[in-house]
Design an enzyme around this catalytic site. Structure first.
Site, mmCIF file in Angstrom:
data_model
loop_
_atom_site.group_PDB
_atom_site.id
_atom_site.type_symbol
_atom_site.label_atom_id
_atom_site.label_comp_id
_atom_site.label_asym_id
_atom_site.label_seq_id
_atom_site.Cartn_x
_atom_site.Cartn_y
_atom_site.Cartn_z
ATOM 1 N N ASP A 49 -60.742 35.102 -19.862
ATOM 2 C CA ASP A 49 -61.882 35.995 -19.956
ATOM 3 C C ASP A 49 -61.705 37.071 -18.878
ATOM 4 O O ASP A 49 -60.863 36.920 -17.982
ATOM 5 C CB ASP A 49 -63.144 35.151 -19.709
ATOM 6 C CG ASP A 49 -64.368 35.990 -19.494
ATOM 7 O OD1 ASP A 49 -64.667 36.823 -20.365
ATOM 8 O OD2 ASP A 49 -65.036 35.822 -18.450
ATOM 9 N N ASP A 51 -64.657 39.626 -17.347
ATOM 10 C CA ASP A 51 -65.754 39.796 -16.399
ATOM 11 C C ASP A 51 -66.138 38.478 -15.737
ATOM 12 O O ASP A 51 -66.424 37.485 -16.414
ATOM 13 C CB ASP A 51 -66.993 40.367 -17.110
ATOM 14 C CG ASP A 51 -66.795 41.808 -17.539
ATOM 15 O OD1 ASP A 51 -66.338 42.602 -16.707
ATOM 16 O OD2 ASP A 51 -67.077 42.120 -18.703
HETATM 17 P P1 TMP Z 1 -66.640 38.915 -20.554
HETATM 18 O O1 TMP Z 1 -66.475 38.259 -21.895
HETATM 19 O O2 TMP Z 1 -65.426 39.755 -20.171
HETATM 20 O O3 TMP Z 1 -67.019 37.978 -19.472
HETATM 21 O O4 TMP Z 1 -67.854 40.003 -20.690
HETATM 22 C C1 TMP Z 1 -69.174 39.630 -20.938
HETATM 23 C C2 TMP Z 1 -70.096 39.930 -19.798
HETATM 24 O O5 TMP Z 1 -70.673 41.235 -19.917
HETATM 25 C C3 TMP Z 1 -71.268 38.963 -19.810
HETATM 26 O O6 TMP Z 1 -71.238 38.151 -18.650
HETATM 27 C C4 TMP Z 1 -72.494 39.846 -19.799
HETATM 28 C C5 TMP Z 1 -71.994 41.193 -19.409
HETATM 29 N N1 TMP Z 1 -72.794 42.337 -19.926
HETATM 30 C C6 TMP Z 1 -73.335 43.228 -19.007
HETATM 31 O O7 TMP Z 1 -73.157 43.074 -17.801
HETATM 32 N N2 TMP Z 1 -74.064 44.298 -19.464
HETATM 33 C C7 TMP Z 1 -74.298 44.513 -20.799
HETATM 34 O O8 TMP Z 1 -74.960 45.491 -21.175
HETATM 35 C C8 TMP Z 1 -73.730 43.562 -21.742
HETATM 36 C C9 TMP Z 1 -73.959 43.755 -23.205
HETATM 37 C C10 TMP Z 1 -72.989 42.508 -21.248
HETATM 38 MG MG MG Z 2 -67.118 36.433 -18.216
#
Ligand code: TMP
Ligand code: MG
Length: 297
Positions: A49, A51
């Site tokens: 993953d 974030d």
């Molecule tokens: P990931 O799959 O790379 O972890 O990304 C998903 C992350 O993005 C999740 O933890 C929530 C975050 N997110 C935001 O911070 N702001 C937003 O507007 C959205 C839709 C998701």
């Molecule tokens: Mg994540």
């Protein structure tokens, strides 16, 4: 007498000493690791993953941005839109990490979050050529040890799939600017679609949100087909939705799942221990994944 320890025992003792590392079933972890090592590094692929898994959750006591936050805090977005995106985050992030709700209950709300956020972004007429600066000006931070992680996988020709519900264009820019976007890296994520004048008009393809990574994986059978001899998987995630990232892997033999538990630790510890083989609690580094990769290569 340590001279009688096998290389595996020396390695395992070392990782067990990390104070932030937790396991429910250490024997099972040992079995998986030994079996993966026996199979050899040619059979290894890494699926991660982005974030809050490859990027840091906190730095100097301050939260680090996700892909969406990078845009949200940049000057490609109006202040009115910033407020609205912040409003969405304040409403939906607590739901994302809520332990009293089931995945079934959260799923429609997560779709709502992503859909609303992407709508707001599309209305901002964001220019493709403003993205690099937005990333450069941001506080985005990969976890400590990231260089070792990316470089080592590249040197050993181990495929790395970054599977993200964030924004592909932004995450690519983060790893390009940190000079780790090597040719062994493949990204599955939400990509922006620009019109002929370079203005954001939509997002491409099927939306990937936090709980449909299984569907996302199954839409990318071509990628997993190419990697069908890499039957051993190291999976890195920070959400329970990340556990489905390997659902497209063909003929899987072993999978070692490492989970970062960044927030709401006490409430979520047991569920993470039940689903991840190794849980790293409030660890801002890639030291454990790096130690595992070094042992396997
Ligand atoms: P990931 O799959 O790379 O972890 O990304 C998903 C992350 O993005 C999740 O933890 C929530 C975050 N997110 C935001 O911070 N702001 C937003 O507007 C959205 C839709 C998701
Ligand atoms: Mg994540």
């Amino acid at each position: 007498d340590s001279s009688e320890l096998t290389p595996f025992e020396i390695f395992f003792q070392k990782i067990e000493k990390f104070s932030k590392l937790h396991m429910k079933d250490r024997d099972r972890v040992q079995e998986i690791l030994q079996s993966m090592q026996k199979a050899g590094s040619k059979t290894l692929q890494v699926i991660s993953d982005f974030d809050m898994t490859l990027t840091r959750f906190e730095y100097n006591g301050k939260r680090c941005p996700t892909c969406h936050n990078i845009l949200e805090r940049s000057d490609v977005i109006s202040s009115d839109c910033k407020k609205k995106l912040q409003g969405l985050l304040d409403k939906y992030y607590p739901i994302e990490i809520d332990t009293t709700l089931s995945v079934e209950e959260k799923l429609p709300l997560m779709v709502e979050w992503w859909t609303k956020a992407h709508e707001l972004l599309v209305n901002q007429k964001i220019k493709k050529d403003g993205l690099a600066k937005a990333v450069r000006d941001s506080d985005a931070k990969l976890r400590d040890g990231y260089k070792d992680f990316f470089d080592h996988l590249h040197e050993h020709s181990i495929p790395l799939l970054i599977f993200s519900a964030g924004i592909g264009d932004i995450l690519e820019e983060v790893i390009r600017q940190t000079e780790v976007f090597h040719p062994n890296v493949k990204v599955i994520s939400n990509y922006m679609d620009f019109d002929e004048s370079g203005v954001l008009k939509a997002f491409k393809g099927e939306l990937i949100h936090i709980y449909n990574k299984r569907e996302g994986a199954l839409l990318n059978t071509g990628h997993f087909q190419e990697l069908r001899t890499q039957t051993n998987v190291l999976l890195l995630g920070d959400s329970l939705g990340d556990l489905n990232m390997a659902d497209g892997v063909q003929d899987m033999e072993n999978i070692l799942k490492i989970g970062f538990l960044n927030d709401k630790v006490e409430e979520r510890k047991q569920s993470y221990l039940d689903s991840y083989d190794i849980v790293l609690i409030k660890d801002e580094s890639l030291d454990v994944p790096n130690a595992v990769i070094r042992f396997l290569t």
